[in-house]
Design a protein around this motif. Structure first.
Motif, PDB file in Angstrom:
ATOM      1  N   SER A  25       0.831  -1.209   0.000  1.00 15.02           N
ATOM      2  CA  SER A  25       0.000   0.000   0.000  1.00 15.02           C
ATOM      3  C   SER A  25       0.862   1.253   0.000  1.00 15.02           C
ATOM      4  O   SER A  25       1.924   1.305   0.613  1.00 15.02           O
ATOM      5  N   SER A  26       0.355   2.261  -0.697  1.00 21.65           N
ATOM      6  CA  SER A  26       1.098   3.523  -0.773  1.00 21.65           C
ATOM      7  C   SER A  26       0.660   4.481   0.324  1.00 21.65           C
ATOM      8  O   SER A  26       1.301   5.498   0.553  1.00 21.65           O
ATOM      9  N   ASP A  27      -0.447   4.151   0.993  1.00 26.67           N
ATOM     10  CA  ASP A  27      -0.893   5.004   2.094  1.00 26.67           C
ATOM     11  C   ASP A  27      -0.363   4.439   3.404  1.00 26.67           C
ATOM     12  O   ASP A  27      -0.129   3.248   3.538  1.00 26.67           O
ATOM     13  N   SER A  83     -12.468  15.999  -4.272  1.00 25.16           N
ATOM     14  CA  SER A  83     -12.806  14.781  -3.525  1.00 25.16           C
ATOM     15  C   SER A  83     -11.777  13.710  -3.834  1.00 25.16           C
ATOM     16  O   SER A  83     -12.107  12.684  -4.419  1.00 25.16           O
ATOM     17  N   CYS A  84     -10.540  13.953  -3.489  1.00 25.61           N
ATOM     18  CA  CYS A  84      -9.356  13.102  -3.640  1.00 25.61           C
ATOM     19  C   CYS A  84      -8.472  13.615  -4.773  1.00 25.61           C
ATOM     20  O   CYS A  84      -8.941  14.289  -5.699  1.00 25.61           O
ATOM     21  N   ALA A  85      -7.193  13.241  -4.671  1.00 27.32           N
ATOM     22  CA  ALA A  85      -6.218  13.671  -5.675  1.00 27.32           C
ATOM     23  C   ALA A  85      -6.594  13.144  -7.060  1.00 27.32           C
ATOM     24  O   ALA A  85      -6.333  13.791  -8.082  1.00 27.32           O
ATOM     25  N   GLU A  86      -7.188  11.968  -7.080  1.00 26.74           N
ATOM     26  CA  GLU A  86      -7.594  11.388  -8.366  1.00 26.74           C
ATOM     27  C   GLU A  86      -8.533  12.342  -9.118  1.00 26.74           C
ATOM     28  O   GLU A  86      -8.408  12.527 -10.335  1.00 26.74           O
ATOM     29  N   GLU A  87      -9.455  12.960  -8.392  1.00 26.71           N
ATOM     30  CA  GLU A  87     -10.330  13.944  -9.042  1.00 26.71           C
ATOM     31  C   GLU A  87      -9.507  15.151  -9.511  1.00 26.71           C
ATOM     32  O   GLU A  87      -9.754  15.707 -10.588  1.00 26.71           O
ATOM     33  N   GLY A  88      -8.512  15.528  -8.721  1.00 25.01           N
ATOM     34  CA  GLY A  88      -7.656  16.662  -9.104  1.00 25.01           C
ATOM     35  C   GLY A  88      -6.945  16.406 -10.424  1.00 25.01           C
ATOM     36  O   GLY A  88      -6.832  17.291 -11.278  1.00 25.01           O
ATOM     37  N   ILE A  89      -6.454  15.174 -10.601  1.00 25.19           N
ATOM     38  CA  ILE A  89      -5.768  14.816 -11.854  1.00 25.19           C
ATOM     39  C   ILE A  89      -6.750  14.951 -13.017  1.00 25.19           C
ATOM     40  O   ILE A  89      -6.445  15.547 -14.053  1.00 25.19           O
ATOM     41  N   PHE A  90      -7.929  14.419 -12.818  1.00 24.36           N
ATOM     42  CA  PHE A  90      -8.943  14.455 -13.875  1.00 24.36           C
ATOM     43  C   PHE A  90      -9.278  15.906 -14.241  1.00 24.36           C
ATOM     44  O   PHE A  90      -9.295  16.291 -15.417  1.00 24.36           O
ATOM     45  N   CYS A 109       4.603   5.739 -13.609  1.00 28.91           N
ATOM     46  CA  CYS A 109       3.785   6.623 -12.784  1.00 28.91           C
ATOM     47  C   CYS A 109       2.463   5.974 -12.389  1.00 28.91           C
ATOM     48  O   CYS A 109       2.070   4.948 -12.946  1.00 28.91           O
ATOM     49  N   TYR A 110       1.823   6.614 -11.441  1.00 22.79           N
ATOM     50  CA  TYR A 110       0.447   6.310 -11.082  1.00 22.79           C
ATOM     51  C   TYR A 110      -0.352   6.456 -12.377  1.00 22.79           C
ATOM     52  O   TYR A 110      -0.327   7.514 -13.004  1.00 22.79           O
ATOM     53  N   GLU A 111      -1.024   5.398 -12.778  1.00 23.26           N
ATOM     54  CA  GLU A 111      -1.448   5.301 -14.180  1.00 23.26           C
ATOM     55  C   GLU A 111      -2.353   6.435 -14.646  1.00 23.26           C
ATOM     56  O   GLU A 111      -2.335   6.813 -15.822  1.00 23.26           O
ATOM     57  N   VAL A 190       1.498  14.253  -3.531  1.00 26.74           N
ATOM     58  CA  VAL A 190       0.677  13.571  -2.529  1.00 26.74           C
ATOM     59  C   VAL A 190       1.510  12.842  -1.469  1.00 26.74           C
ATOM     60  O   VAL A 190       0.983  12.504  -0.417  1.00 26.74           O
ATOM     61  N   TYR A 191       2.798  12.604  -1.759  1.00 26.32           N
ATOM     62  CA  TYR A 191       3.656  11.944  -0.752  1.00 26.32           C
ATOM     63  C   TYR A 191       4.539  12.946  -0.010  1.00 26.32           C
ATOM     64  O   TYR A 191       5.445  12.562   0.724  1.00 26.32           O
ATOM     65  N   ARG A 192       4.284  14.245  -0.218  1.00 26.56           N
ATOM     66  CA  ARG A 192       5.089  15.275   0.433  1.00 26.56           C
ATOM     67  C   ARG A 192       4.919  15.165   1.948  1.00 26.56           C
ATOM     68  O   ARG A 192       3.877  14.760   2.446  1.00 26.56           O
ATOM     69  N   VAL A 218      -5.060  13.970   1.558  1.00 24.98           N
ATOM     70  CA  VAL A 218      -4.884  13.454   2.921  1.00 24.98           C
ATOM     71  C   VAL A 218      -4.636  11.937   2.916  1.00 24.98           C
ATOM     72  O   VAL A 218      -4.457  11.332   3.961  1.00 24.98           O
ATOM     73  N   SER A 219      -4.617  11.334   1.720  1.00 25.33           N
ATOM     74  CA  SER A 219      -4.581   9.868   1.647  1.00 25.33           C
ATOM     75  C   SER A 219      -3.267   9.234   2.112  1.00 25.33           C
ATOM     76  O   SER A 219      -3.295   8.194   2.766  1.00 25.33           O
ATOM     77  N   LYS A 220      -2.141   9.815   1.722  1.00 26.48           N
ATOM     78  CA  LYS A 220      -0.883   9.054   1.779  1.00 26.48           C
ATOM     79  C   LYS A 220      -0.077   9.331   3.040  1.00 26.48           C
ATOM     80  O   LYS A 220      -0.062   8.522   3.953  1.00 26.48           O
ATOM     81  N   LEU A 227     -11.219   9.401   3.759  1.00 30.45           N
ATOM     82  CA  LEU A 227     -11.912  10.695   3.730  1.00 30.45           C
ATOM     83  C   LEU A 227     -12.163  11.158   2.298  1.00 30.45           C
ATOM     84  O   LEU A 227     -13.010  12.017   2.071  1.00 30.45           O
ATOM     85  N   ARG A 228     -11.426  10.618   1.340  1.00 28.91           N
ATOM     86  CA  ARG A 228     -11.505  11.035  -0.070  1.00 28.91           C
ATOM     87  C   ARG A 228     -11.439  12.557  -0.158  1.00 28.91           C
ATOM     88  O   ARG A 228     -12.390  13.239  -0.540  1.00 28.91           O
ATOM     89  N   LEU A 229     -10.298  13.102   0.152  1.00 28.91           N
ATOM     90  CA  LEU A 229     -10.145  14.540   0.194  1.00 28.91           C
ATOM     91  C   LEU A 229      -8.765  14.928  -0.334  1.00 28.91           C
ATOM     92  O   LEU A 229      -7.755  14.418   0.142  1.00 28.91           O
TER      93      LEU A 229
HETATM   94  C1  LIG Z   1       1.078   9.729  -7.315  1.00 34.85           C
HETATM   95  C2  LIG Z   1      -0.352   9.629  -6.908  1.00 34.85           C
HETATM   96  N1  LIG Z   1      -1.186  10.635  -7.209  1.00 34.85           N
HETATM   97  C3  LIG Z   1      -2.485  10.600  -6.861  1.00 34.85           C
HETATM   98  C4  LIG Z   1      -3.008   9.522  -6.180  1.00 34.85           C
HETATM   99  C5  LIG Z   1      -4.478   9.525  -5.819  1.00 34.85           C
HETATM  100  O1  LIG Z   1      -4.652   9.741  -4.428  1.00 34.85           O
HETATM  101  P1  LIG Z   1      -6.099   9.903  -3.783  1.00 34.85           P
HETATM  102  O2  LIG Z   1      -6.265   8.779  -2.817  1.00 34.85           O
HETATM  103  O3  LIG Z   1      -6.084  11.219  -3.042  1.00 34.85           O
HETATM  104  O4  LIG Z   1      -7.072   9.900  -4.872  1.00 34.85           O
HETATM  105  C6  LIG Z   1      -2.183   8.445  -5.875  1.00 34.85           C
HETATM  106  C7  LIG Z   1      -2.726   7.245  -5.187  1.00 34.85           C
HETATM  107  O5  LIG Z   1      -2.112   6.203  -5.133  1.00 34.85           O
HETATM  108  C8  LIG Z   1      -0.810   8.512  -6.231  1.00 34.85           C
HETATM  109  O6  LIG Z   1       0.040   7.523  -5.943  1.00 34.85           O
END
Ligand SMILES: Cc1ncc(COP(=O)(O)O)c(C=O)c1O
Length: 373
Positions: A25-27, A83-90, A109-111, A190-192, A218-220, A227-229
């Motif tokens: 796990s990365s978190d 609502s999570c970094a994933e949404e931020g990427i999108f 990279c994170y795909e 996100v890993y800062r 807040v995930s990692k 929390l999906r934030l």
């Molecule tokens: C590099 C990177 N960016 C973004 C995310 C997405 O994180 P979140 O849980 O906030 O959606 C991850 C999750 O593994 C990640 O490794």
């Protein structure tokens, strides 16, 4: 929108909640809501009294302030809560890219960093790092990828999956290149704050470049993925507003209870980080000893941040078979095939039960290696 399945997430959808030990796990180890509420005297009452209506689209003001405090030179108004970094990427890619544009993405990279960029119709080039070169960043290769219509450069430091961090002079050069070519530096941070030695922490991109965007979560490092934030932070108001316009089509606003809990957590983040770094510092030597005992199989570039690393395995024929066999026996590694790196696995060392997970891995490895051959 054309988009390929997200291999990391599909793999975890299959195995994460049925495999006994999550060893990739990365978190970091998570916490209960009760533990988060205990960080502030009135938090429990405030959560119970939290109105469950819609929240402000850019994010709850107290949370935006807590996020701005993570940085040196931004204001709450520079933050968009997502609502999570994933949404931020999108949101960010869709705000910036379309057919006719070009983006450069640091890989492996994170795909979604690659797949979502492609889904916009933009051309995407990989700035690929190699294990054979100790995952170093080749700046000359980066410059060769630049085109007149390049708009975005995505980097992820500290890095998923290697757990390495760029040195500060390389990062400064990356910022220079982005500025010189008018690119938006999209910096996935996100890993800062989970650097194993705080001195290696890079400046946040949003602090050093007024066009850059920092992505946080807040995930990692803080261990609160449920929390999906997450957030995007930039001093570029036009870009912030464009992201907000798109967010009306994804989530409109974030979860009110999560915003409250995330604000409490971030205001006391040193408590979360101390515990998580303690787990990482206890686990990492155990993992190293394990790799030393199996030096004929495992080798790696030592991670210096985050709770993940990306060892290379020798003598394995089929990495997917190896990982599937181990998962079926109770230990979940992530096969490097999901990063197009078939000789590697991702390991995670941010969970409290790593010692037990390693014991089981030790027992199961020989048979799994034989099967994968
Ligand atoms: C590099 C990177 N960016 C973004 C995310 C997405 O994180 P979140 O849980 O906030 O959606 C991850 C999750 O593994 C990640 O490794």
């Amino acid at each position: 929108m054309q988009i390929s399945p997200f291999r990391i997430e599909r793999y975890y959808a299959q195995w994460e909640f049925t495999t006994r030990y999550m060893l990739s796990s990365s978190d970091c180890e998570s916490r209960t809501i009760a533990e988060v509420l205990a960080l502030e005297p009135d938090a429990h009452t405030r959560l119970l009294e939290q109105w469950c209506g819609y929240t402000e689209s850019l994010g709850a003001p107290e949370l935006r302030r807590a996020i701005a405090d993570l940085y040196a030179g931004v204001e709450a108004d520079d933050v968009v809560v997502v609502s999570c970094a994933e949404e931020g990427i999108f949101l960010l890619y869709h705000a910036l890219l379309g057919p006719g544009d070009h983006a450069i993405v640091e890989t492996p990279c994170y795909e979604s960093a690659l797949a979502v960029a492609r889904s916009t119709g933009a051309e995407v080039s990989e700035w690929r790092r190699e294990y054979a070169s100790d995952w170093t960043h080749d700046l000359t290769a980066l410059e060769r990828l630049l085109r007149p219509h390049t708009r975005v450069l995505y980097v992820n430091q500290p890095h998923n999956p290697t757990g390495t961090v760029m040195d500060s002079s390389t990062f400064a050069r990356v910022v220079d290149i982005a500025q010189a070519h008018g690119l938006v530096l999209f910096s996935d941070e996100v890993y800062r704050e989970l650097e194993h030695e705080p001195g290696t922490r890079l400046p946040a991109a949003c602090d050093v470049d007024d066009r850059a965007v920092s992505l946080g979560s807040v995930s990692k490092s803080y261990g609160l993925p449920g929390l999906r934030l997450g957030w995007l932070t930039t001093r570029n108001r036009a870009m912030r507003d464009r992201v907000a316009e798109l967010k009306d089509y994804t989530t409109i606003c974030s979860s009110a209870p999560s915003e409250l809990l995330a604000a409490v957590a971030l205001r006391h983040r040193e408590v979360l980080l101390d515990r998580n770094l303690g787990i990482v510092r206890r686990n990492l030597p155990l993992l190293e000893h394990f790799f030393d005992r199996h030096a004929d199989t495992f080798s790696w570039v030592h991670p210096s941040a985050s709770a993940i690393g990306f060892p290379r395995l020798s003598g394995v024929g089929d990495i997917d078979r190896l990982c599937e066999r181990l998962a079926a026996r109770g230990v979940l590694l992530l096969p490097g095939s999901v990063y197009d790196e078939r000789a590697h696995v991702r390991v995670g060392y941010g969970r409290a039960n790593l010692p037990e997970a390693l014991e089981l891995l030790e027992r199961e490895l020989p048979a799994a290696m034989a099967i994968s051959g």
